[in-house]
Design a protein around this motif. Sequence first.
Motif, short mmCIF file in Angstrom:
data_model
loop_
_atom_site.label_atom_id
_atom_site.label_comp_id
_atom_site.label_asym_id
_atom_site.label_seq_id
_atom_site.Cartn_x
_atom_site.Cartn_y
_atom_site.Cartn_z
N GLU A 177 78.32 34.69 -94.00
CA GLU A 177 78.79 33.97 -95.18
C GLU A 177 78.10 32.62 -95.31
N ASP A 178 77.79 32.02 -94.15
CA ASP A 178 77.10 30.73 -94.17
C ASP A 178 75.68 30.90 -94.74
N TYR A 179 74.97 31.94 -94.28
CA TYR A 179 73.64 32.23 -94.82
C TYR A 179 73.71 32.52 -96.31
N LEU A 180 74.73 33.28 -96.72
CA LEU A 180 74.88 33.64 -98.13
C LEU A 180 75.08 32.40 -99.00
N ALA A 181 75.92 31.49 -98.52
CA ALA A 181 76.17 30.25 -99.28
C ALA A 181 74.88 29.44 -99.43
N LYS A 182 74.10 29.36 -98.36
CA LYS A 182 72.83 28.63 -98.42
C LYS A 182 71.85 29.31 -99.38
N ALA A 183 71.85 30.65 -99.35
CA ALA A 183 70.96 31.40 -100.23
C ALA A 183 71.32 31.19 -101.69
N GLU A 184 72.62 31.22 -101.97
CA GLU A 184 73.07 31.01 -103.36
C GLU A 184 72.74 29.61 -103.84
N LYS A 185 72.90 28.63 -102.93
CA LYS A 185 72.59 27.24 -103.29
C LYS A 185 71.10 27.09 -103.58
N LYS A 186 70.27 27.72 -102.74
CA LYS A 186 68.82 27.62 -102.92
C LYS A 186 68.38 28.31 -104.22
N LEU A 220 66.72 33.62 -97.06
CA LEU A 220 68.12 33.35 -96.72
C LEU A 220 69.02 34.55 -97.06
N PHE A 221 68.77 35.19 -98.20
CA PHE A 221 69.55 36.39 -98.54
C PHE A 221 69.30 37.50 -97.52
N ALA A 222 68.06 37.62 -97.04
CA ALA A 222 67.74 38.62 -96.03
C ALA A 222 68.49 38.33 -94.73
N GLN A 223 68.54 37.05 -94.35
CA GLN A 223 69.28 36.67 -93.14
C GLN A 223 70.77 36.98 -93.31
N ALA A 224 71.28 36.71 -94.49
CA ALA A 224 72.69 37.01 -94.75
C ALA A 224 72.94 38.51 -94.67
N ALA A 225 72.04 39.29 -95.27
CA ALA A 225 72.19 40.74 -95.28
C ALA A 225 72.20 41.30 -93.86
N ASN A 226 71.28 40.82 -93.02
CA ASN A 226 71.21 41.31 -91.64
C ASN A 226 72.43 40.87 -90.83
N ALA A 227 72.91 39.68 -91.11
CA ALA A 227 74.11 39.20 -90.42
C ALA A 227 75.33 40.03 -90.83
N PHE A 228 75.41 40.39 -92.09
CA PHE A 228 76.51 41.26 -92.54
C PHE A 228 76.42 42.64 -91.86
N LYS A 229 75.19 43.10 -91.61
CA LYS A 229 75.02 44.38 -90.90
C LYS A 229 75.59 44.28 -89.50
N VAL A 230 75.35 43.17 -88.83
CA VAL A 230 75.88 42.97 -87.48
C VAL A 230 77.41 43.03 -87.51
N GLU A 231 77.98 42.49 -88.59
CA GLU A 231 79.44 42.48 -88.74
C GLU A 231 79.98 43.80 -89.30
N LYS A 232 79.04 44.77 -89.55
CA LYS A 232 79.40 46.08 -90.12
C LYS A 232 80.09 45.94 -91.49
N ARG A 233 79.68 44.93 -92.22
CA ARG A 233 80.18 44.74 -93.60
C ARG A 233 79.08 45.27 -94.52
N TRP A 234 79.08 46.59 -94.66
CA TRP A 234 77.95 47.30 -95.27
C TRP A 234 77.76 46.98 -96.75
N ARG A 235 78.86 46.90 -97.50
CA ARG A 235 78.74 46.61 -98.93
C ARG A 235 78.13 45.22 -99.14
N GLU A 236 78.67 44.22 -98.40
CA GLU A 236 78.14 42.86 -98.53
C GLU A 236 76.67 42.80 -98.11
#
Length: 289
Positions: free
Chosen positions: A7-16, A37-53
Amino acid sequence: MGKSQAEDYLAKAEKKSSSSVGWFGSSSSKWEEAGDLFAQAANAFKVEKRWRESGQAFEREAACRQQANETNDAMNAFHNAAKSYKKSDPEAAVTALHQCIKLLVNSGHFRQAADREKEIAGIYAQEGLDVAKARDSFVRAGDWYKQEDANATANQCYQQAAELSADLQDYQRSMELYQTVADWSLTSALTKYSVKEYWLRAALCSMAMGDLVTTQRLLETFAQKDVTFPSTREAKFAHELMDACEQADVERYTAAVYQYDQVTKLDNWKTGVLLRIKKALEEDEGGLT
């Protein structure tokens, strides 16, 4: 509770992505950084198994890559989005793959487009999600593979499309596809042995249509293409079934199926088609014509 790393990566990506470009910056670098940043967020969501996000973040990365004219990276991002969506939302995965295919086709990468189309077919075929769309995607993938001279892979796609066509009771299409598969298989010593199987399936499809005239024509054509075919168990089986249907002899038909199965075990596909032919035979005492 604080934000997760994703979520932190996602917020930074949206801001950028929503920031304005300064005097010394460039629009391209802004979108590149946002994409990273969106790619980092996407991969981090994968680690959390939050597939839709994860899928959504990869799609937003793809949009950034397109803004930065990074077409190859956009293709990869859409493909990554599809991989994440497959875990939770098959339809969203298909949509992402279609976006990827659009970019691949525009760039002339038809072999990769075929790979992605084949993935779509697999998603639709899985658990019968949409058999008709799966069949159409297998055919489309096969056409692209053939265009790129990947004939063996094209043939595999056509074969799967033929099986699905029969599941849809579109026996005409199934029959045509099996003939296409057989014709190519005849051209190679490695695949020629399997031709008799495809020809048997084509003949069974014509019988399932109740069209014994076509069955007879097919068997004659196959014998001309390969003079050894009439002596095979598959050809003899097809002839026996055709004769039983012409005579409306259910017992003869059943005996032929039983005897064949004793030597060559019938698979689920043949069993299904043979039962359909038998049912039609039982309902029409005058026989199929």
